[in-house]
Write a protein that holds these residues in place. Structure first.
Motif, PDB file in Angstrom:
ATOM      1  N   LEU A 112      -9.653  18.246 -48.048  1.00 48.72           N
ATOM      2  CA  LEU A 112      -9.766  19.703 -48.218  1.00 48.72           C
ATOM      3  C   LEU A 112      -8.496  20.224 -48.876  1.00 48.72           C
ATOM      4  O   LEU A 112      -7.466  19.538 -48.910  1.00 48.72           O
ATOM      5  CB  LEU A 112     -10.020  20.406 -46.877  1.00 48.72           C
ATOM      6  N   HIS A 113      -8.587  21.446 -49.399  1.00 50.25           N
ATOM      7  CA  HIS A 113      -7.409  22.129 -49.938  1.00 50.25           C
ATOM      8  C   HIS A 113      -7.041  23.266 -49.004  1.00 50.25           C
ATOM      9  O   HIS A 113      -7.917  23.956 -48.487  1.00 50.25           O
ATOM     10  CB  HIS A 113      -7.721  22.724 -51.318  1.00 50.25           C
ATOM     11  N   GLU A 137      -1.166  20.382 -55.181  1.00 55.73           N
ATOM     12  CA  GLU A 137      -1.753  20.802 -56.468  1.00 55.73           C
ATOM     13  C   GLU A 137      -1.145  22.139 -56.844  1.00 55.73           C
ATOM     14  O   GLU A 137      -1.404  23.165 -56.217  1.00 55.73           O
ATOM     15  CB  GLU A 137      -3.274  20.827 -56.360  1.00 55.73           C
ATOM     16  N   LYS A 138      -0.287  22.079 -57.854  1.00 51.85           N
ATOM     17  CA  LYS A 138       0.508  23.246 -58.263  1.00 51.85           C
ATOM     18  C   LYS A 138      -0.402  24.351 -58.810  1.00 51.85           C
ATOM     19  O   LYS A 138      -1.297  24.085 -59.608  1.00 51.85           O
ATOM     20  CB  LYS A 138       1.494  22.837 -59.372  1.00 51.85           C
ATOM     21  N   GLY A 139      -0.146  25.587 -58.338  1.00 54.52           N
ATOM     22  CA  GLY A 139      -0.863  26.754 -58.877  1.00 54.52           C
ATOM     23  C   GLY A 139      -2.368  26.671 -58.726  1.00 54.52           C
ATOM     24  O   GLY A 139      -3.112  27.213 -59.531  1.00 54.52           O
ATOM     25  N   TYR A 140      -2.841  26.022 -57.676  1.00 51.73           N
ATOM     26  CA  TYR A 140      -4.278  25.783 -57.495  1.00 51.73           C
ATOM     27  C   TYR A 140      -5.066  27.087 -57.277  1.00 51.73           C
ATOM     28  O   TYR A 140      -6.177  27.232 -57.747  1.00 51.73           O
ATOM     29  CB  TYR A 140      -4.440  24.857 -56.282  1.00 51.73           C
ATOM     30  N   TYR A 141      -4.467  28.019 -56.555  1.00 50.42           N
ATOM     31  CA  TYR A 141      -5.201  29.244 -56.199  1.00 50.42           C
ATOM     32  C   TYR A 141      -5.061  30.313 -57.288  1.00 50.42           C
ATOM     33  O   TYR A 141      -4.136  30.247 -58.118  1.00 50.42           O
ATOM     34  CB  TYR A 141      -4.704  29.771 -54.846  1.00 50.42           C
ATOM     35  N   LEU A 148      -2.180  22.321 -50.786  1.00 50.80           N
ATOM     36  CA  LEU A 148      -1.984  20.963 -50.285  1.00 50.80           C
ATOM     37  C   LEU A 148      -3.364  20.322 -50.260  1.00 50.80           C
ATOM     38  O   LEU A 148      -4.325  20.935 -49.795  1.00 50.80           O
ATOM     39  CB  LEU A 148      -1.418  20.984 -48.867  1.00 50.80           C
ATOM     40  N   LEU A 149      -3.432  19.109 -50.793  1.00 51.91           N
ATOM     41  CA  LEU A 149      -4.673  18.341 -50.653  1.00 51.91           C
ATOM     42  C   LEU A 149      -4.491  17.488 -49.410  1.00 51.91           C
ATOM     43  O   LEU A 149      -3.602  16.633 -49.351  1.00 51.91           O
ATOM     44  CB  LEU A 149      -4.911  17.468 -51.884  1.00 51.91           C
ATOM     45  N   LEU A 150      -5.291  17.778 -48.389  1.00 53.07           N
ATOM     46  CA  LEU A 150      -5.189  17.026 -47.133  1.00 53.07           C
ATOM     47  C   LEU A 150      -6.344  16.041 -47.035  1.00 53.07           C
ATOM     48  O   LEU A 150      -7.433  16.293 -47.539  1.00 53.07           O
ATOM     49  CB  LEU A 150      -5.242  17.974 -45.930  1.00 53.07           C
ATOM     50  N   ARG A 151      -6.077  14.955 -46.321  1.00 46.75           N
ATOM     51  CA  ARG A 151      -7.076  13.906 -46.142  1.00 46.75           C
ATOM     52  C   ARG A 151      -7.092  13.442 -44.699  1.00 46.75           C
ATOM     53  O   ARG A 151      -6.035  13.380 -44.066  1.00 46.75           O
ATOM     54  CB  ARG A 151      -6.689  12.709 -46.998  1.00 46.75           C
ATOM     55  N   CYS A 152      -8.267  13.067 -44.230  1.00 42.84           N
ATOM     56  CA  CYS A 152      -8.367  12.517 -42.872  1.00 42.84           C
ATOM     57  C   CYS A 152      -9.336  11.336 -42.915  1.00 42.84           C
ATOM     58  O   CYS A 152     -10.477  11.495 -43.363  1.00 42.84           O
ATOM     59  CB  CYS A 152      -8.898  13.602 -41.939  1.00 42.84           C
ATOM     60  N   PRO A 153      -8.869  10.144 -42.512  1.00 41.30           N
ATOM     61  CA  PRO A 153      -9.801   9.013 -42.503  1.00 41.30           C
ATOM     62  C   PRO A 153     -10.896   9.244 -41.462  1.00 41.30           C
ATOM     63  O   PRO A 153     -10.629   9.826 -40.410  1.00 41.30           O
ATOM     64  CB  PRO A 153      -8.926   7.819 -42.121  1.00 41.30           C
ATOM     65  N   LEU A 154     -12.101   8.808 -41.779  1.00 44.16           N
ATOM     66  CA  LEU A 154     -13.209   8.973 -40.832  1.00 44.16           C
ATOM     67  C   LEU A 154     -13.704   7.596 -40.419  1.00 44.16           C
ATOM     68  O   LEU A 154     -13.791   6.693 -41.246  1.00 44.16           O
ATOM     69  CB  LEU A 154     -14.379   9.712 -41.490  1.00 44.16           C
TER      70      LEU A 154
END
Ligand code: ACO
Length: 212
Positions: A112-113, A137-141, A148-154
């Protein structure tokens, strides 16, 4: 009391209303419909119980396209109405979405961002649910703030601790009521998307010919 259940098409306007109240990142109704049609198992709502149920929270989820390396989920958006926060609703919404992403799509991780400055959401993701920062990710919004691109292993052991009744896993999706102008806008956007896809396919074909 508030219950968590899989989202249905008739919930989409309530989800959109919740999003408009809670976040600056808003979407047209057709984008919610696109999620509901493409990944009906990946979105959930928190709904008050009683004679006049109301959507007070939602998570809008999707699953990555076929061309990505491994199947993975993505949380497009989540929010909970102000007076229902800090009750664990977002945690439950996300856990249900994670479980369905694994069970229905074999997702290996979820991403997610989030705005760098969104401390509340970051605490939820990073401290409670163990997401980690994968990238910035610079200037994304739209206002140029970084995401921030966040990740969570499932894994099935972790996520399937939150099972849903079978009846909730395959909800019926009836087309929502739309105004004539909404329908025209959606048709025009669908036409433009088809045109763009056709162009992309033609470009890919030409490239292929060039290689032969
Ligand atoms: N400040 C600090 N920590 C917080 C906050 C906060 N405002 N909100 C949640 N947390 C952390 C806490 O650690 C909390 O655990 P605790 O209650 O035991 O302390 C934990 O997250 C779990 O909180 P929940 O109760 O499950 O979260 P809630 O239902 O309140 O919803 C949410 C959190 C979705 C961020 C809500 O505050 C919200 O709707 N905010 C506005 C919209 C938003 O920012 N959405 C996320 C954008 S990013 C995206 O959509 C992908």
């Amino acid at each position: 009391m508030v219950s968590i259940r899989q989202a249905r098409v008739e919930d989409l306007p309530g989800m959109q209303a919740c999003n408009l109240q809670c976040l600056p990142e808003n979407y047209q109704l057709r984008y919610y419909v696109y999620h509901a049609i493409s990944w009906p198992q990946a979105s959930f709502v928190a709904e008050t119980m009683g004679p006049q149920p109301r959507i007070v929270g939602y998570v809008l989820g999707m699953v990555a396209d076929e061309d990505s390396e491994v199947p993975h989920g993505h949380i497009t958006s989540i929010s909970v109405m102000r007076s229902y926060r800090k009750l664990g609703l977002a945690t439950r919404l996300l856990r249900q979405a994670h479980a369905c992403m694994v069970e229905c799509f074999g997702a290996q991780y979820v991403s997610l961002h989030v705005r760098e400055s969104n401390r509340g959401a970051r605490a939820l993701y990073e401290a409670t649910l163990h997401y980690h920062v994968k990238d910035v990710e610079k200037g994304y919004y739209a206002d140029k703030e970084d995401a921030l691109l966040l990740r969570c292993p499932l894994s099935s052991e972790r996520t399937l601790a939150y099972p849903l009744p079978k009846s909730e896993l395959a909800p019926a999706f009836d087309a929502p009521e739309r105004s004539e102008s909404d329908k025209k806008k959606e048709e025009e956007q669908a036409r433009l998307e088809r045109l763009a896809q056709a162009k992309a396919r033609a470009k890919a074909r030409n490239k292929g010919r060039g290689r032969r």
